[in-house]
Design a protein around this motif. Structure first.
Motif, short mmCIF file in Angstrom:
data_model
loop_
_atom_site.label_atom_id
_atom_site.label_comp_id
_atom_site.label_asym_id
_atom_site.label_seq_id
_atom_site.Cartn_x
_atom_site.Cartn_y
_atom_site.Cartn_z
N ARG A 84 0.83 -1.19 0.00
CA ARG A 84 0.00 0.00 0.00
C ARG A 84 0.86 1.23 0.00
O ARG A 84 1.97 1.24 0.50
CB ARG A 84 -0.88 0.04 1.25
CG ARG A 84 -1.97 -0.96 1.24
CD ARG A 84 -2.87 -0.72 2.38
NE ARG A 84 -3.91 -1.73 2.34
CZ ARG A 84 -5.01 -1.65 3.02
NH1 ARG A 84 -5.22 -0.64 3.80
NH2 ARG A 84 -5.91 -2.57 2.93
N THR B 83 0.73 5.62 0.74
CA THR B 83 0.18 6.52 1.75
C THR B 83 -0.52 7.72 1.13
O THR B 83 -0.97 8.61 1.84
CB THR B 83 1.30 7.02 2.68
OG1 THR B 83 2.29 7.68 1.89
CG2 THR B 83 1.93 5.87 3.44
N ASP B 84 -0.63 7.73 -0.19
CA ASP B 84 -1.22 8.88 -0.88
C ASP B 84 -2.66 8.59 -1.30
O ASP B 84 -3.09 7.45 -1.38
CB ASP B 84 -0.40 9.23 -2.12
CG ASP B 84 1.02 9.62 -1.77
OD1 ASP B 84 1.20 10.50 -0.92
OD2 ASP B 84 1.95 9.03 -2.34
N THR B 85 -3.38 9.66 -1.59
CA THR B 85 -4.74 9.60 -2.12
C THR B 85 -4.77 10.41 -3.40
O THR B 85 -4.13 11.46 -3.50
CB THR B 85 -5.74 10.17 -1.10
OG1 THR B 85 -5.68 9.40 0.09
CG2 THR B 85 -7.16 10.14 -1.64
N THR C 282 -7.51 11.68 -6.81
CA THR C 282 -8.84 11.76 -7.38
C THR C 282 -8.68 11.53 -8.88
O THR C 282 -7.93 12.25 -9.54
CB THR C 282 -9.50 13.12 -7.11
OG1 THR C 282 -9.50 13.35 -5.69
CG2 THR C 282 -10.93 13.15 -7.62
N VAL D 15 -12.35 8.75 -5.88
CA VAL D 15 -11.21 8.96 -4.99
C VAL D 15 -10.62 7.60 -4.67
O VAL D 15 -11.33 6.67 -4.31
CB VAL D 15 -11.65 9.68 -3.69
CG1 VAL D 15 -10.49 9.79 -2.71
CG2 VAL D 15 -12.20 11.06 -4.02
N ILE D 16 -9.29 7.50 -4.84
CA ILE D 16 -8.59 6.23 -4.59
C ILE D 16 -7.53 6.49 -3.54
O ILE D 16 -6.63 7.32 -3.73
CB ILE D 16 -7.95 5.68 -5.89
CG1 ILE D 16 -9.02 5.51 -6.97
CG2 ILE D 16 -7.22 4.38 -5.60
CD1 ILE D 16 -8.46 5.10 -8.32
N ALA D 17 -7.63 5.75 -2.43
CA ALA D 17 -6.67 5.89 -1.33
C ALA D 17 -5.63 4.78 -1.41
O ALA D 17 -5.77 3.82 -2.17
CB ALA D 17 -7.41 5.82 0.00
N ASN D 18 -4.59 4.92 -0.61
CA ASN D 18 -3.53 3.91 -0.48
C ASN D 18 -2.77 3.67 -1.78
O ASN D 18 -2.46 2.54 -2.13
CB ASN D 18 -4.09 2.60 0.07
CG ASN D 18 -4.73 2.79 1.42
OD1 ASN D 18 -4.17 3.46 2.28
ND2 ASN D 18 -5.92 2.24 1.61
N GLN E 159 -11.39 -1.14 -1.12
CA GLN E 159 -12.22 0.05 -1.17
C GLN E 159 -13.54 -0.19 -1.90
O GLN E 159 -14.33 0.72 -2.10
CB GLN E 159 -11.46 1.19 -1.87
CG GLN E 159 -10.25 1.66 -1.09
CD GLN E 159 -9.43 2.65 -1.87
OE1 GLN E 159 -9.89 3.76 -2.14
NE2 GLN E 159 -8.22 2.27 -2.24
N GLY F 129 -4.48 14.06 -4.02
CA GLY F 129 -5.35 14.39 -2.90
C GLY F 129 -6.82 14.19 -3.26
O GLY F 129 -7.16 13.61 -4.28
N ILE F 130 -7.68 14.72 -2.40
CA ILE F 130 -9.12 14.64 -2.63
C ILE F 130 -9.56 15.96 -3.27
O ILE F 130 -9.35 17.02 -2.70
CB ILE F 130 -9.89 14.39 -1.33
CG1 ILE F 130 -9.46 13.05 -0.74
CG2 ILE F 130 -11.39 14.44 -1.57
CD1 ILE F 130 -10.03 12.76 0.64
#
Length: 144
Positions: free
Chosen positions: A2, A4-6, A8, A27-30, A64, A95-96
């Motif tokens: 994984r 640590t960034d997010t 869009t 939005v996609i995390a990790n 997710q 980011g978001i």
């Protein structure tokens, strides 16, 4: 694995004539976003120096509740919830980001408002251990 960034991700949904009929935002995390730091560009091709890498792990996507599909499959869906595509020409904002380009209008204002990256290449690395399966997405700063 994984990150640590997010990010869009913005997928352009095109109609039969190639015009953008809608935008899909997810939005996609990790993920891992590896931006290229500033570099001298006086004598070299700037577009090559602006490339950055986004690594998106399949396990993080599944966790997710998301699924990566082809652009054709995404365009054919009536409800895009839970789906996205990784295609050349689509956009990523680190980011978001709550902003949304308007379908059928110029994306120039959106590109000038946000730090937008455009996907230039996608490599599918969906082999080996499920823990290591990922997409390597090359991006460059979008031009307004």
């Amino acid at each position: 694995m994984r990150g640590t960034d997010t990010i869009t991700l913005y997928n352009a949904i095109k109609g039969a004539h190639g015009d953008i009929t809608a935008w899909h935002r997810v939005v996609i995390a990790n993920v891992h976003l590896e931006p290229v730091k500033g570099a001298a560009t006086a004598f070299t091709n700037r577009s090559e120096q602006r490339n950055s890498l986004v690594m998106i792990w399949a396990e993080a996507i599944a966790n997710q509740g998301l699924q990566c599909v082809t652009k054709d499959v995404l365009s054919a869906l009536e409800d895009y919830t839970g789906y996205f595509a990784l295609c050349n020409g689509d956009y990523i904002v680190p980011g978001i980001c709550d902003g949304m380009p308007s379908a059928g209008q110029s994306i120039k204002a959106f590109l000038q408002t946000y730090d937008v990256l455009q996907i230039t290449a996608v490599e599918r690395c969906l082999y080996g251990s499920p823990y290591l399966q990922h997409w390597e997405v090359t991006v460059a700063w979008a031009q307004a």
